[in-house]
Motif scaffolding. Structure first.
Motif, PDB file in Angstrom:
ATOM      1  N   TYR A   1      68.268  45.331 -43.581  1.00 34.96           N
ATOM      2  CA  TYR A   1      68.047  46.185 -44.586  1.00 34.96           C
ATOM      3  C   TYR A   1      67.883  47.574 -44.448  1.00 34.96           C
ATOM      4  CZ  TYR A   1      67.227  41.805 -47.126  1.00 34.96           C
ATOM      5  OH  TYR A   1      66.837  40.538 -47.487  1.00 34.96           O
TER       6      TYR A   1
ATOM      7  N   GLU B   1      64.233  32.062 -49.601  1.00 31.69           N
ATOM      8  CA  GLU B   1      63.668  32.642 -50.687  1.00 31.69           C
ATOM      9  C   GLU B   1      63.859  32.794 -52.540  1.00 31.69           C
ATOM     10  OE1 GLU B   1      59.518  34.493 -50.172  1.00 31.69           O
ATOM     11  OE2 GLU B   1      59.870  34.169 -48.335  1.00 31.69           O
TER      12      GLU B   1
ATOM     13  N   HIS C   1      60.532  37.232 -57.272  1.00 32.08           N
ATOM     14  CA  HIS C   1      60.114  39.040 -57.042  1.00 32.08           C
ATOM     15  C   HIS C   1      59.807  39.144 -58.138  1.00 32.08           C
ATOM     16  CE1 HIS C   1      58.986  37.211 -52.871  1.00 32.08           C
ATOM     17  NE2 HIS C   1      59.895  36.337 -52.565  1.00 32.08           N
TER      18      HIS C   1
ATOM     19  N   MET D   1      73.139  40.553 -53.895  1.00 32.76           N
ATOM     20  CA  MET D   1      71.558  41.036 -53.452  1.00 32.76           C
ATOM     21  C   MET D   1      71.712  39.164 -52.624  1.00 32.76           C
ATOM     22  SD  MET D   1      68.712  42.268 -55.327  1.00 32.76           S
ATOM     23  CE  MET D   1      69.563  41.781 -56.903  1.00 32.76           C
ATOM     24  N   GLY D   2      71.017  39.397 -51.440  1.00 35.30           N
ATOM     25  CA  GLY D   2      70.963  38.300 -50.811  1.00 35.30           C
ATOM     26  C   GLY D   2      69.871  37.722 -51.432  1.00 35.30           C
ATOM     27  N   ASP D   3      69.492  36.270 -51.106  1.00 40.51           N
ATOM     28  CA  ASP D   3      68.026  35.268 -51.369  1.00 40.51           C
ATOM     29  C   ASP D   3      66.660  36.091 -50.230  1.00 40.51           C
ATOM     30  OD1 ASP D   3      68.268  34.682 -53.981  1.00 40.51           O
ATOM     31  OD2 ASP D   3      69.912  32.859 -53.400  1.00 40.51           O
ATOM     32  N   ILE D   4      67.503  36.548 -49.319  1.00 40.34           N
ATOM     33  CA  ILE D   4      66.575  36.911 -47.973  1.00 40.34           C
ATOM     34  C   ILE D   4      65.184  37.749 -47.945  1.00 40.34           C
ATOM     35  CG2 ILE D   4      66.685  36.425 -45.745  1.00 40.34           C
ATOM     36  CD1 ILE D   4      68.928  35.964 -45.331  1.00 40.34           C
ATOM     37  N   THR D   5      64.466  36.974 -47.929  1.00 44.67           N
ATOM     38  CA  THR D   5      62.778  37.475 -48.045  1.00 44.67           C
ATOM     39  C   THR D   5      62.721  37.872 -46.780  1.00 44.67           C
ATOM     40  OG1 THR D   5      62.615  37.705 -50.731  1.00 44.67           O
ATOM     41  CG2 THR D   5      60.610  38.154 -48.717  1.00 44.67           C
ATOM     42  N   VAL D   6      62.494  39.341 -46.109  1.00 48.59           N
ATOM     43  CA  VAL D   6      61.718  39.543 -44.683  1.00 48.59           C
ATOM     44  C   VAL D   6      60.424  40.169 -44.564  1.00 48.59           C
ATOM     45  CG1 VAL D   6      62.353  40.647 -42.701  1.00 48.59           C
ATOM     46  CG2 VAL D   6      64.294  39.441 -44.076  1.00 48.59           C
TER      47      VAL D   6
ATOM     48  N   PHE E   1      59.510  42.299 -47.465  1.00 44.18           N
ATOM     49  CA  PHE E   1      60.947  43.200 -48.185  1.00 44.18           C
ATOM     50  C   PHE E   1      62.001  42.427 -48.175  1.00 44.18           C
ATOM     51  CE2 PHE E   1      57.542  45.443 -44.660  1.00 44.18           C
ATOM     52  CZ  PHE E   1      58.013  46.139 -45.556  1.00 44.18           C
ATOM     53  N   ARG E   2      62.691  42.931 -49.028  1.00 44.98           N
ATOM     54  CA  ARG E   2      64.006  43.308 -49.854  1.00 44.98           C
ATOM     55  C   ARG E   2      64.867  43.459 -49.697  1.00 44.98           C
ATOM     56  NH1 ARG E   2      65.310  39.528 -54.435  1.00 44.98           N
ATOM     57  NH2 ARG E   2      66.449  38.006 -53.188  1.00 44.98           N
ATOM     58  N   GLY E   3      66.155  43.448 -49.328  1.00 45.77           N
ATOM     59  CA  GLY E   3      67.077  43.810 -49.499  1.00 45.77           C
ATOM     60  C   GLY E   3      68.173  44.946 -50.797  1.00 45.77           C
ATOM     61  N   PHE E   4      68.213  46.192 -51.231  1.00 45.20           N
ATOM     62  CA  PHE E   4      69.183  45.977 -52.273  1.00 45.20           C
ATOM     63  C   PHE E   4      69.813  46.954 -52.617  1.00 45.20           C
ATOM     64  CE2 PHE E   4      65.831  48.206 -54.201  1.00 45.20           C
ATOM     65  CZ  PHE E   4      64.637  47.790 -53.653  1.00 45.20           C
ATOM     66  N   ALA E   5      69.742  47.990 -51.040  1.00 54.69           N
ATOM     67  CA  ALA E   5      70.282  49.438 -51.475  1.00 54.69           C
ATOM     68  C   ALA E   5      72.071  48.344 -51.638  1.00 54.69           C
ATOM     69  CB  ALA E   5      70.092  49.808 -49.490  1.00 54.69           C
ATOM     70  N   LYS E   6      72.777  47.961 -50.882  1.00 55.60           N
ATOM     71  CA  LYS E   6      74.100  47.361 -50.769  1.00 55.60           C
ATOM     72  C   LYS E   6      74.468  47.226 -52.718  1.00 55.60           C
ATOM     73  CE  LYS E   6      75.747  46.853 -46.795  1.00 55.60           C
ATOM     74  NZ  LYS E   6      76.556  45.873 -46.617  1.00 55.60           N
TER      75      LYS E   6
ATOM     76  N   GLY F   1      64.226  40.770 -58.011  1.00 49.91           N
ATOM     77  CA  GLY F   1      63.281  41.560 -56.860  1.00 49.91           C
ATOM     78  C   GLY F   1      63.514  43.262 -57.089  1.00 49.91           C
TER      79      GLY F   1
END
Lengths: 448, 271
Positions: A290, A412, A417, B40-45, B48-53, B131
């Protein structure tokens, strides 16, 4: 020998007490009376003074013991080796940068332990000069509420080798500085809302593990150093044009394993590293997710080995300053969320290499002001044109011969969220719109 | 009911009856849902989640579909009636030019807003559940509405000028192409070839309604505009995120008002 002496003295160590019910009214008075190895216990209360420790003692603060510098000078000065300062709230240093006003200033004192203190409203937090084998542990440092250029460093190690920085929290400072310090271990610290989470130069053989660098201008920047290990650190939310999660300049023998770089302007930035011949920098099993740009390099950068990393939804996974390629580095066994290949062999890797090339990225890298049109349809049109007309295709930035087909991160469920109430609001708006269409279509029919 | 409202109803119903409009709305809805669900991927790091794309995908979807959805009915609104003779008939009745024009503007705008609300409402619900901050979706929706109104106003203006529906639509598509891609590509080429000053890039970004839309939504996504490079960061430093969004919004509002006003004056003069 010096340590043995301190040990012998501590056998006969006395306890001196300061504050209500104690022998001494001020900390300085007790320190002046103490012999090397003595313990000075300070009761709860606010002590408006600027103590100077010039002999090896243990200075212990009871809960609620506050040393207040009243906004002047250095609050607590340590000039003696093997000194311990523990359990205080230390506040109100001066604000003169050229005089380096600090909460705790340690000068030419080896083996000092600074632990369990809270430093607040201080220009510099804990400042160690030419003091080896220091342990700085479990302190919380909150800087003065000043504009960034006017702040001091939360922690500064200067020509202080073999130190340990563990479990500290640094909030709203300028930098955490480690310069000219070899053999340092930095573990489980948090640095946030500062400029450089770690500003690091001319220091070799150091290790960083389990630290969190969040919402700083730059997470960590390593310069002119070698043999540095980063393991399991988090670099997050370093934004702005200078925003870098982790940066390297002229750095050799870097090992970065299991780190997470997330939501930074640039995840990892590499400039002229490695700088020596026959040296390799290793980036393995890191999560680079990200970010605006996952890994950013200068075109001449080479011999960085990216193996087993996970590049997830970076706007641009790899970027080259001024355009060019990153093919002089090794890219293998990484996961790329942009990869669109298949795994017919069922070996967990794509059957075709991951090739990253985008005409828009190439053009925008060569002409940085045009980044203003990043995410525009015009930029996307360029990429489409380069696919339709191969003549326009730029040189690939990255080729990973063996890309992973799935990430190894645990996933997850996103819904956890989300905001169900807001979602219901959006859904209700959509439903109202949908329900009104048939009625509105009929409305006009009768009248026209 | 006022005569203007009757014209609004007629135009609204006419737009909603058009099959292509429904088809566009369906594609927009499906595209939005697909992007929100799978973008959006399901990955939360570390939380943090990314949704820019995914967000960028929604922006591109809006840039591709919204102007066309708005242009087609608006371009047809007056030119088609003129071709069929209905306009002459309507204007022979005791109605004013203003009532007819306002009715057409209002009717097409409402039809497009309904379609936007359906598409963005559904996609927004999914995105928020996954998210994306609700405020971000709301800002995107607000800018999408403004962008749609820009192209309604432009389409209606072309409809007033052009002799036929086909000409109005063709002219609208040309303008859309210039605003969406060709104009910006031209500016990029000019910058590379002649080294235009940065100020011109910024001016273009705020003057072109499509780029103003992009600036507005990106400022909501990335307050310091670092996504838009050093020039973007300087824009953010000068105006701030809210200032950038406001400037973008004002530019879009001007693009609604000016063609709307020009179209009305031309309609009154030549209607």
């Amino acid at each position: 020998m010096k340590r043995l002496g301190v040990l012998l003295l501590s056998v006969q160590a006395a306890q001196l007490t300061v504050g209500p019910g104690g022998t001494y009214a001020s900390i300085q008075a007790a320190l002046d009376a103490a012999r090397p190895g003595d313990t000075v216990r300070v009761a709860a209360g606010v002590y408006h003074e600027h103590p100077v420790i010039d002999r090896p003692v243990v200075l212990l603060g009871a809960p609620g013991a506050v040393i207040d510098g009243d906004g002047r000078g250095v609050v607590l000065t340590v000039n003696a080796a093997a000194t311990t300062v523990r359990g205080f709230i230390i506040r109100g240093s001066g604000a003169n940068q050229s005089r380096e006003h600090a909460g705790i200033l340690v000068t030419d004192a080896d083996g000092v332990i600074i632990a369990d203190n809270r430093l607040e409203d201080v220009l510099f937090g804990i400042y160690l000069k030419e003091s080896d084998h220091a342990v700085v542990e479990a302190n919380e440092i909150v800087g003065k509420n000043l504009a960034m250029p006017l702040r001091g460093d939360g922690i500064r190690l200067w020509y202080s080798h073999e130190g340990r920085l563990n479990d500290n929290r640094v909030i709203r400072s300028r930098d955490v500085v480690i310069w000219f310090c070899n053999g340092t271990e930095v573990r489980d610290n948090l640095v946030r809302d500062s400029r450089y989470g770690l500003h690091y130069m001319y220091s070799d053989h150091n290790r960083f593990e389990g630290n969190r660098f969040i919402a700083n201008h730059v997470g960590a920047f390593i310069m002119y150093s070698s043999d540095i290990t980063f393991r399991d650190n988090l670099f997050a939310d370093a934004r702005g044009t200078t925003g870098r999660g982790l940066g390297f300049k002229d750095a050799d023998g870097i090992t970065a394993i299991g780190n997470v770089l997330v939501k930074n302007a640039v995840g990892i930035s590499i400039d002229n590293s490695p700088t020596s011949v026959d040296v390799v920098n290793e980036f393995r099993d890191n999560v680079i997710a990200y970010n605006d740009v996952g890994v950013w390099m200068l075109p001449s950068v080479h011999d960085n080995h990216f193996v087993g990393n996970q590049f997830i939804d970076n706007v641009q996974p790899v970027g080259i300053s001024g355009g060019g390629t990153a093919l002089a580095n090794v890219w293998r066994d990484n996961y790329w969320s942009e990869y669109a290949g298949f795994d017919e062999r069922r070996d967990g890797h794509g059957d075709t290499p991951f090739v990253f090339e985008r005409l828009s990225d190439d053009l925008l890298a060569k002409h940085e002001p045009l980044l203003l049109f990043n995410l525009s349809l015009a930029a996307s049109t360029l990429n489409t044109l380069s696919r339709v007309f191969p003549l326009l295709q730029p040189q690939p930035i990255v080729v990973d011969s063996l890309p992973r087909i799935v990430p190894t991160l645990s996933t997850e469920v996103g819904a956890r969220h989300g905001s169900p109430l807001a979602a219901a609001g959006f859904l209700a708006a959509a439903l109202v719109a949908a329900a009104s269409v048939p009625r509105l279509r009929r409305l006009g029919r009768g009248k026209s | 009911m006022s005569r203007t409202m009757l014209f609004v109803q007629r135009e609204l119903a006419g737009s909603l009856r058009a099959r292509w409009f429904l088809a566009y709305s369906a594609v927009f809805l499906a595209g939005g849902l697909l992007l929100a669900t799978f973008g959006m991927g399901d990955i939360t790091v570390y939380g943090f989640r990314g949704f820019a794309k995914a967000f960028t995908g929604l922006v591109h979807l809006a840039l591709l579909f919204v102007p066309l959805m708005a242009l087609f009915p608006a371009a047809a609104a007056i030119a088609e009636d003129r071709e069929s003779g209905a306009l002459e008939y309507v204007l022979a009745q005791p109605v004013t030019f203003g009532e007819v024009y306002a009715g057409k503007l209002g009717g097409v705008s409402l039809a497009v807003l309904l379609s936007m609300t359906l598409g963005f409402g559904a996609a927004g619900a999914v995105a928020v559940l996954r998210g994306v901050p609700p405020g971000l979706v709301a800002i995107l929706y607000a800018f999408v509405v403004l962008l749609a109104l820009v192209f309604v106003a432009l389409g209606l203006c072309f409809s007033t000028i052009a002799g036929s529906r086909a000409r109005a639509v063709t002219f609208g598509i040309l303008v859309w192409l210039v605003l969406v891609a060709l104009g910006t590509l031209g500016v990029m080429v000019a910058f590379v070839r002649w080294g235009l000053p940065e100020q011109l890039l910024v001016t273009w970004s705020f003057l072109n309604p499509v780029e103003a839309f992009r600036m507005g939504v990106v400022s909501a996504l990335d307050a310091d505009l670092s996504l838009l490079g050093p020039v973007g960061a300087r824009v953010a430093a000068r105006f701030g995120a809210a200032g950038t969004a406001t400037l973008s919004g004002l530019s879009l509002a001007a693009w609604v008002a000016l063609p709307g006003l020009i179209g009305w004056r031309l309609f009154r003069a030549h209607g």
